[in-house]
Every structure is written in structure tokens, then in C-alpha cells.
Design a protein around this motif. Structure first.
Motif, PDB file in Angstrom:
ATOM      1  N   CYS A  16       0.846  -1.196   0.000  1.00 18.75           N
ATOM      2  CA  CYS A  16       0.000   0.000   0.000  1.00 18.75           C
ATOM      3  C   CYS A  16       0.882   1.247   0.000  1.00 18.75           C
ATOM      4  N   MET A  17       0.496   2.253  -0.787  1.00 17.23           N
ATOM      5  CA  MET A  17       1.249   3.504  -0.852  1.00 17.23           C
ATOM      6  C   MET A  17       1.234   4.266   0.479  1.00 17.23           C
ATOM      7  N   ARG A  18       0.189   4.116   1.275  1.00 16.07           N
ATOM      8  CA  ARG A  18       0.074   4.865   2.522  1.00 16.07           C
ATOM      9  C   ARG A  18       0.739   4.150   3.681  1.00 16.07           C
ATOM     10  N   CYS A  19       0.378   2.885   3.914  1.00 18.57           N
ATOM     11  CA  CYS A  19       0.860   2.200   5.122  1.00 18.57           C
ATOM     12  C   CYS A  19       1.962   1.176   4.859  1.00 18.57           C
ATOM     13  N   GLY A  20       2.148   0.775   3.598  1.00 15.64           N
ATOM     14  CA  GLY A  20       3.186  -0.198   3.270  1.00 15.64           C
ATOM     15  C   GLY A  20       2.782  -1.648   3.461  1.00 15.64           C
ATOM     16  N   GLY A  21       1.591  -1.873   4.015  1.00 15.47           N
ATOM     17  CA  GLY A  21       1.118  -3.237   4.230  1.00 15.47           C
ATOM     18  C   GLY A  21       0.690  -3.901   2.924  1.00 15.47           C
ATOM     19  N   THR A  22       0.578  -5.206   2.938  1.00 17.71           N
ATOM     20  CA  THR A  22       0.178  -5.959   1.757  1.00 17.71           C
ATOM     21  C   THR A  22      -1.277  -5.685   1.420  1.00 17.71           C
ATOM     22  N   VAL A  23      -1.542  -5.394   0.138  1.00 16.46           N
ATOM     23  CA  VAL A  23      -2.903  -5.138  -0.339  1.00 16.46           C
ATOM     24  C   VAL A  23      -3.369  -6.349  -1.138  1.00 16.46           C
ATOM     25  N   TYR A  24      -4.427  -6.993  -0.664  1.00 20.96           N
ATOM     26  CA  TYR A  24      -5.016  -8.124  -1.365  1.00 20.96           C
ATOM     27  C   TYR A  24      -6.138  -7.622  -2.261  1.00 20.96           C
ATOM     28  N   GLU A  25      -6.502  -8.390  -3.265  1.00 16.63           N
ATOM     29  CA  GLU A  25      -7.485  -7.970  -4.269  1.00 16.63           C
ATOM     30  C   GLU A  25      -8.789  -7.455  -3.662  1.00 16.63           C
ATOM     31  N   ALA A  26      -9.290  -8.087  -2.627  1.00 18.18           N
ATOM     32  CA  ALA A  26     -10.572  -7.706  -2.034  1.00 18.18           C
ATOM     33  C   ALA A  26     -10.545  -6.322  -1.385  1.00 18.18           C
ATOM     34  N   GLU A  27      -9.365  -5.815  -1.065  1.00 15.62           N
ATOM     35  CA  GLU A  27      -9.253  -4.523  -0.384  1.00 15.62           C
ATOM     36  C   GLU A  27      -8.486  -3.497  -1.212  1.00 15.62           C
ATOM     37  N   LYS A  28      -8.391  -3.721  -2.517  1.00 11.28           N
ATOM     38  CA  LYS A  28      -7.544  -2.932  -3.395  1.00 11.28           C
ATOM     39  C   LYS A  28      -8.261  -1.704  -3.969  1.00 11.28           C
ATOM     40  N   GLN A  29      -7.587  -0.568  -3.916  1.00  9.76           N
ATOM     41  CA  GLN A  29      -8.041   0.675  -4.544  1.00  9.76           C
ATOM     42  C   GLN A  29      -6.856   1.200  -5.339  1.00  9.76           C
ATOM     43  N   THR A  30      -7.049   1.533  -6.608  1.00  7.20           N
ATOM     44  CA  THR A  30      -5.943   2.034  -7.414  1.00  7.20           C
ATOM     45  C   THR A  30      -6.193   3.468  -7.846  1.00  7.20           C
ATOM     46  N   CYS A  31      -5.102   4.182  -8.041  1.00  3.10           N
ATOM     47  CA  CYS A  31      -5.154   5.562  -8.510  1.00  3.10           C
ATOM     48  C   CYS A  31      -3.850   5.826  -9.259  1.00  3.10           C
ATOM     49  N   SER A  32      -3.942   6.093 -10.552  1.00  2.86           N
ATOM     50  CA  SER A  32      -2.773   6.365 -11.396  1.00  2.86           C
ATOM     51  C   SER A  32      -1.716   5.270 -11.303  1.00  2.86           C
ATOM     52  N   TRP A  36      -3.539   1.118  -3.106  1.00  3.87           N
ATOM     53  CA  TRP A  36      -3.883   1.519  -1.739  1.00  3.87           C
ATOM     54  C   TRP A  36      -4.848   0.499  -1.146  1.00  3.87           C
ATOM     55  N   HIS A  37      -4.845   0.363   0.186  1.00  5.42           N
ATOM     56  CA  HIS A  37      -5.949  -0.319   0.858  1.00  5.42           C
ATOM     57  C   HIS A  37      -7.158   0.603   0.738  1.00  5.42           C
ATOM     58  N   LYS A  38      -8.353   0.054   0.698  1.00  5.90           N
ATOM     59  CA  LYS A  38      -9.554   0.904   0.689  1.00  5.90           C
ATOM     60  C   LYS A  38      -9.588   1.778   1.937  1.00  5.90           C
ATOM     61  N   LYS A  39      -9.155   1.223   3.087  1.00  5.80           N
ATOM     62  CA  LYS A  39      -9.164   1.991   4.335  1.00  5.80           C
ATOM     63  C   LYS A  39      -8.112   3.102   4.342  1.00  5.80           C
ATOM     64  N   CYS A  40      -7.062   2.957   3.545  1.00  6.70           N
ATOM     65  CA  CYS A  40      -5.998   3.962   3.475  1.00  6.70           C
ATOM     66  C   CYS A  40      -6.245   5.003   2.386  1.00  6.70           C
ATOM     67  N   PHE A  41      -7.257   4.788   1.549  1.00  7.97           N
ATOM     68  CA  PHE A  41      -7.548   5.687   0.436  1.00  7.97           C
ATOM     69  C   PHE A  41      -8.332   6.882   0.971  1.00  7.97           C
ATOM     70  N   SER A  42      -7.588   7.767   1.640  1.00 10.52           N
ATOM     71  CA  SER A  42      -8.196   8.926   2.283  1.00 10.52           C
ATOM     72  C   SER A  42      -7.292  10.142   2.108  1.00 10.52           C
ATOM     73  N   CYS A  43      -7.851  11.315   2.333  1.00  8.03           N
ATOM     74  CA  CYS A  43      -7.114  12.567   2.190  1.00  8.03           C
ATOM     75  C   CYS A  43      -5.947  12.601   3.178  1.00  8.03           C
ATOM     76  N   GLN A  62       3.292  12.321  -4.429  1.00  5.57           N
ATOM     77  CA  GLN A  62       2.577  11.056  -4.623  1.00  5.57           C
ATOM     78  C   GLN A  62       1.557  10.785  -3.527  1.00  5.57           C
ATOM     79  N   GLU A  63       0.958  11.825  -3.008  1.00  6.05           N
ATOM     80  CA  GLU A  63      -0.104  11.681  -2.009  1.00  6.05           C
ATOM     81  C   GLU A  63      -1.438  12.007  -2.654  1.00  6.05           C
ATOM     82  N   ILE A  64      -2.508  11.617  -1.973  1.00  4.72           N
ATOM     83  CA  ILE A  64      -3.857  11.910  -2.447  1.00  4.72           C
ATOM     84  C   ILE A  64      -4.561  12.808  -1.443  1.00  4.72           C
ATOM     85  N   TYR A  65      -5.397  13.676  -1.960  1.00  5.36           N
ATOM     86  CA  TYR A  65      -6.116  14.661  -1.151  1.00  5.36           C
ATOM     87  C   TYR A  65      -7.545  14.765  -1.654  1.00  5.36           C
TER      88      TYR A  65
END
Length: 83
Positions: A16-32, A36-43, A62-65
């Protein structure tokens, strides 16, 4: 001795770009192409949960807002140039 061991990646996902933890398909959010984890996909500024419509990315750091955060930053940058 245990503190020096790391957990193996047994076919898990990408980090994950935010927390560095492993992102599995069920919790995956992509941007460019970044993941990201769905839970980490925040401003990064206010913590508001984002989606594909509300996300505004900063390519420099490389952050999201949320779009509101970017408007505030842009206004501050314009004011700084005028003074």
C-alpha cells in the motif's frame, strides 16, 4: 531473535502507498497505477475517505487529497505569490 525476522510474502499483493502493508485484491483501490488499501484511500490532510470522483492527487509527493484540500492549498499559493 524474533524481532529480526520478517513475515514472508506468500503470494500476497503489492504494498500500500500509505501504510506499506500488503494489499489483497478484495481490499484494493488504485489511482494512477498506484495501489492503496480501501481503508488507506483517504485525504492525507483531513483524513476524509475518497473515491474515484473525490480524489485529487499530488504528483510531486505522490499523495492523495480531497478536492477541498487542494483548493485551499492553491489559494494559499496564490496569496503567497501576491504578497
Amino acid at each position: 531473535m524474533l524481532s529480526q525476522l520478517t513475515m514472508p510474502n506468500w503470494g500476497g499483493g503489492d504494498p500500500c502507498m500509505r501504510c506499506g502493508g500488503t494489499v489483497y485484491e478484495a481490499e484494493k483501490q488504485t489511482c494512477s497505477g498506484r495501489i492503496w488499501h480501501k481503508k488507506c484511500f483517504s485525504c492525507a490532510n483531513c483524513g476524509k475517505k475518497l473515491d474515484s470522483v473525490s480524489v485529487n492527487e499530488n504528483k510531486e509527493n505522490q499523495e492523495i487529497y480531497c478536492k477541498g484540500t487542494e483548493v485551499v492549498k492553491l489559494s494559499c499559493a496564490i496569496i503567497a505569490q501576491l504578497t
